[in-house]
Write a protein that holds these residues in place. Structure first.
Motif, PDB file in Angstrom:
ATOM      1  N   LEU A 179     -77.013  48.428  -5.385  1.00 45.57           N
ATOM      2  CA  LEU A 179     -77.017  49.551  -4.449  1.00 45.57           C
ATOM      3  C   LEU A 179     -77.249  50.871  -5.177  1.00 45.57           C
ATOM      4  O   LEU A 179     -77.931  51.771  -4.662  1.00 45.57           O
TER       5      LEU A 179
ATOM      6  N   GLN B 157     -68.503  51.092  -4.454  1.00 46.21           N
ATOM      7  CA  GLN B 157     -69.306  50.551  -3.355  1.00 46.21           C
ATOM      8  C   GLN B 157     -69.202  51.443  -2.126  1.00 46.21           C
ATOM      9  O   GLN B 157     -70.208  51.737  -1.469  1.00 46.21           O
TER      10      GLN B 157
ATOM     11  N   THR C  77     -77.994  40.517  -1.657  1.00 51.34           N
ATOM     12  CA  THR C  77     -78.259  41.950  -1.758  1.00 51.34           C
ATOM     13  C   THR C  77     -79.326  42.230  -2.810  1.00 51.34           C
ATOM     14  O   THR C  77     -80.207  43.070  -2.612  1.00 51.34           O
TER      15      THR C  77
ATOM     16  N   GLU D   2     -72.473  53.379  -0.641  1.00 47.44           N
ATOM     17  CA  GLU D   2     -72.910  53.089   0.726  1.00 47.44           C
ATOM     18  C   GLU D   2     -72.877  54.337   1.590  1.00 47.44           C
ATOM     19  O   GLU D   2     -73.772  54.551   2.427  1.00 47.44           O
TER      20      GLU D   2
ATOM     21  N   ARG E 179     -82.772  43.997  -1.750  1.00 49.04           N
ATOM     22  CA  ARG E 179     -82.906  45.416  -2.075  1.00 49.04           C
ATOM     23  C   ARG E 179     -83.475  45.713  -3.448  1.00 49.04           C
ATOM     24  O   ARG E 179     -84.025  46.802  -3.649  1.00 49.04           O
TER      25      ARG E 179
END
Length: 758
Positions: free
Chosen positions: A455, A741, A514, A745, A518
């Motif tokens: 992420l 996280q 994920t 996010e 991504r």
């Protein structure tokens, strides 16, 4: 000896103190003084020696000739050598305890003692009750300095009464201010979108001693009488506060504004503005407020600026304010008295003639404080010091109220994540901030770390080296004989079981999905894809609803990119149907849940069923996901005004028909709620879900039962939870990754939100 200017000539002046673009009041003052002196006396050369509090320093202008390193005393000696060999006539020191290294700034004494030229020191803090170190440092600086400059009568009184300094060594020179015209506040208001509004302003670097909360608390009473009032809070949070406490104070002010229902009347402008911008903000101000909490404060640049600009001023009665606002140049209110402050604001707004008379008195008083006159006074002090020395041969920026813009988030700091990671992977636990080797590693945590690092790459803050390391751990944890992931590994890299928990398998699939959905690097998806395909079937043989939910999150990410994969789609259908069966079995009038208890990572289950409902276009699943998440959010909200997030405690959890455990509160609960609520927001575009996500995230930052941050801005790590009476000071992998996280996010969602706004 009587002073005579003819005895002295000045060719070069060196100014020591923080310097712009470093963000602090001393930097602003030193820069303004240096520039004013240079402009007023162009024949005298000026140089600056700032103090760096970071290794990288700052992009200083050419006038900066030498940089000191705050905590390196050797740099102070080198600076003295530099000054001694460069024909400097006078050193002008700006002294504040907090900007120099050593106890109470004692490193600066090493520099002063090595100098061969006269020293004029401006004292920005003079304590009435100093501790022994503070007293010793100031007394030594005073003894070495030829002249001492103070900016208030009270400062001069303290020097003589507390420190025994002779009056004839002290020069009283006011704080300098820009020379601005006396303008009607309405002239600049359209620049900030507040035309037709009554503007209250506080500005300066934000820190808890500013007392801004008292102005926000006064707003409801003010707005009852004058509903068109807006309060602008101008200035970035002080860098030292950011470094040690993060944005906890600013966030607490924003929470207070929401709780008082005045968020539409409060404007935060979180930036260190230029002088030009500052003058424009001041020009648009009807009433300036300094609600400071420190009664002993002997100078305030912000107060000097606004008095000199001819603004109506209301202040708490700290030392400098009493002096500046005497003779009806402003109004004083008691410390920490919101209602008293509201009464004073209303009185000034109700009496326009009185307000304008106060403005004129302040403006006239400020004419003696403009920078050219202050520069002249400093030149006199410099010449006196040299003569007496005998023993040495609109901006186009948007500005919005608090409820009309994305909210601020902490900086992404990875120091602790890196500290917790070695060549194998991320350690499971920590002693305070030190990795605990004895507890080894887990696939659970390395899968979390893999997901977070993926992420972060999407956010633009990724570290491929860490991502590869975590992926390598997950790859190695897979046992091809069992088709399952192993979980616990000791420090010697020995696995403790052939197959790990159901949850560790689900978390691994979540992370791999994920990566596949991504990650932009071609190497990552190819490795992760092979492992995802091999490990996916085994999830159907597990019995944990949370394992199913973790896996569903990964499958959803995977299918966003590979929607044609029939096997993944079948597993998604099977697992989501299992969760729906559980919900229908356990759901009742007062219990909208999938099990007979609430335990850990609760929000991941409605999160998973919500995403599956969207993917499968199943409205019933979406309704169940939203309904159960809303029920959970209501349960995990305090009953106080404003309702902050209170996760289900791990000490007993919450059994159906029983009582809800309050403690211990775990970071993973907040993270699960942040993730689920953001998913609900993306699906529904209902802003209430963004607010719920923010509320859960604010738990990390101190909006919790103990009013104590769980996130540690000094390390970038997160403490391991809240006990009834204290924070668990250990910063393990699970907690740190839960915070990171959540932060990443939120940043990703806010980036989308900002783009949509633009």
């Amino acid at each position: 000896m009587e002073y005579s200017p003819e005895l002295s000539t000045l060719n070069r002046i060196a100014f020591i103190g923080n310097y712009l673009p470093r963000q602090c009041g001393i930097a602003t003052f030193t820069t303004d003084l240096c520039e004013a002196f240079s402009e007023t006396y162009s024949e005298i050369a000026c140089i600056a020696l700032p103090v760096n509090d970071t290794d990288s320093g700052y992009p200083y202008p050419p006038i900066v000739r030498f940089e000191l390193t705050e905590k390196d005393i050797a740099s102070y000696h080198r600076a003295a050598d530099f000054l001694n060999v460069n024909n400097v006539d006078i050193v002008c020191l700006q002294f504040e305890y907090g900007i120099f290294g050593g106890k109470s700034g004692s490193h600066i004494i090493a520099l002063l003692r090595d100098l061969h030229m006269p020293i004029v020191t401006t004292l920005h803090t003079i304590l009435q009750e100093p501790d022994p170190d503070q007293r010793k440092v100031l007394e030594q600086i005073a003894a070495i300095s030829d002249r001492l400059v103070v900016m208030s009568k009270r400062g001069a009184e303290l020097l003589t009464a507390v420190y025994g300094i002779q009056k004839d060594k002290i020069d009283l020179i006011p704080h300098g201010i820009p020379d601005v015209p006396f303008v009607d506040p309405s002239f600049n208001k359209d620049m900030f979108g507040v035309e037709g509004k009554i503007v209250l302003l506080s500005f300066g670097l934000l820190s808890p001693n500013k007392g801004i909360e008292n102005v926000i608390s006064a707003l409801p009473s003010i707005l009852k009488k004058h509903e068109n009032v807006v309060y602008i809070i101008l200035g970035a949070t002080h860098p030292h506060v950011i470094r040690n406490e993060g944005e906890t104070y600013r966030l607490s002010l924003q929470w207070l504004a929401r709780e008082k229902k005045v968020e539409g009347n409060v404007i935060f402008y979180n930036r260190f503005v230029s002088l030009k911008e500052l003058i424009e903000f001041i020009g648009a101000t009807d009433i300036y407020i300094t609600p400071y909490l420190d009664s002993a404060q002997i100078v305030s640049g912000t107060l000097a600026y606004t008095v000199g600009a001819g603004k109506a001023v209301i202040s708490t009665p700290y030392s400098y304010a009493q002096e500046m606002l005497a003779e009806e140049r402003g109004m004083l209110v008691p410390f920490k008295d919101p209602e008293g402050l509201a009464d004073q604001v209303i009185q000034l707004l109700d009496n326009e003639a009185e307000r304008h008379a106060m403005r004129k008195r302040a403006y006239i008083y400020g004419r003696s404080m403009i920078w050219p006159k202050v520069a002249s006074r400093y030149k006199e002090s410099f010449e006196r010091a040299k003569a007496e020395r005998r023993h040495f041969s609109p901006p186009g920026f948007p500005i919005k109220p608090l409820d009309k813009r994305p909210e601020e988030l902490p900086l992404l700091k990875l120091d602790h994540l890196r500290r917790m990671t070695d060549d194998t992977g991320i350690f499971q636990h920590a002693f305070f901030t030190i990795p605990n080797y004895e507890e080894g590693y887990t696939t659970d945590d390395n899968a979390r770390a893999l997901l977070v690092s993926t992420l972060m790459q999407e956010l633009g803050n990724g570290n491929f080296e860490l991502t590869f390391r975590y992926l390598a751990f997950v790859w190695y944890s897979y046992n091809r004989k069992t088709g399952r992931f192993r979980n616990f590994m000791d420090y010697q890299r020995n696995w403790s079981e052939p197959s790990g928990s159901d949850d560790s398998h689900g978390r691994a699939l979540n992370a791999l999905g994920t990566v596949l959905g991504r990650a932009g690097d071609s190497k990552l998806p190819s490795i992760a894809g092979r492992l995802f395909e091999q490990a996916l079937p085994a999830i159907l043989n597990t019995s944990s609803p949370r394992a199913w939910a973790f896996a569903l999150l990964g499958i959803h990410e995977y299918l966003q990119r590979f929607a044609g994969d029939r096997m993944a789609s079948r597993v998604e259908e099977e697992l989501s149907e299992r969760l729906m069966v559980l919900y229908k079995k356990n759901n009742s009038t007062d219990w909208h849940w999938f099990e007979g208890s609430l335990s850990y990572c609760n929000a991941v289950i409605p999160h998973a069923i919500l995403l599956s409902g969207k993917s499968l276009r199943n409205k019933e699943m979406i309704q169940v996901g939203l309904g159960s998440l809303e029920w959970l959010a209501d349960l995990q909200r305090s009953k106080t005004e404003g309702g902050y997030f209170v996760p289900i405690g791990s000490n007993g959890f919450f059994q159906k028909g029983g009582s809800q455990s309050r403690f211990d509160q775990q970071p993973v609960e907040a993270q699960a709620m942040v993730s689920a609520c953001l998913a609900a927001y993306r699906i529904t575009q209902d802003l209430n879900w963004r607010k719920e996500a923010r509320s859960a995230f604010e738990w990390f930052l101190g909006r919790n039962d103990l009013n104590t941050p769980v996130y540690d801005p000094t390390t970038g790590g997160c403490r391991d939870g809240l006990h009834p009476d204290r924070v668990n000071e250990n910063q393990g992998a699970e907690s740190t990754l839960a915070f990171l996280q959540s932060l990443v996010e939120l940043r990703l969602t806010e980036n989308v939100f900002i783009h949509e706004e633009l």
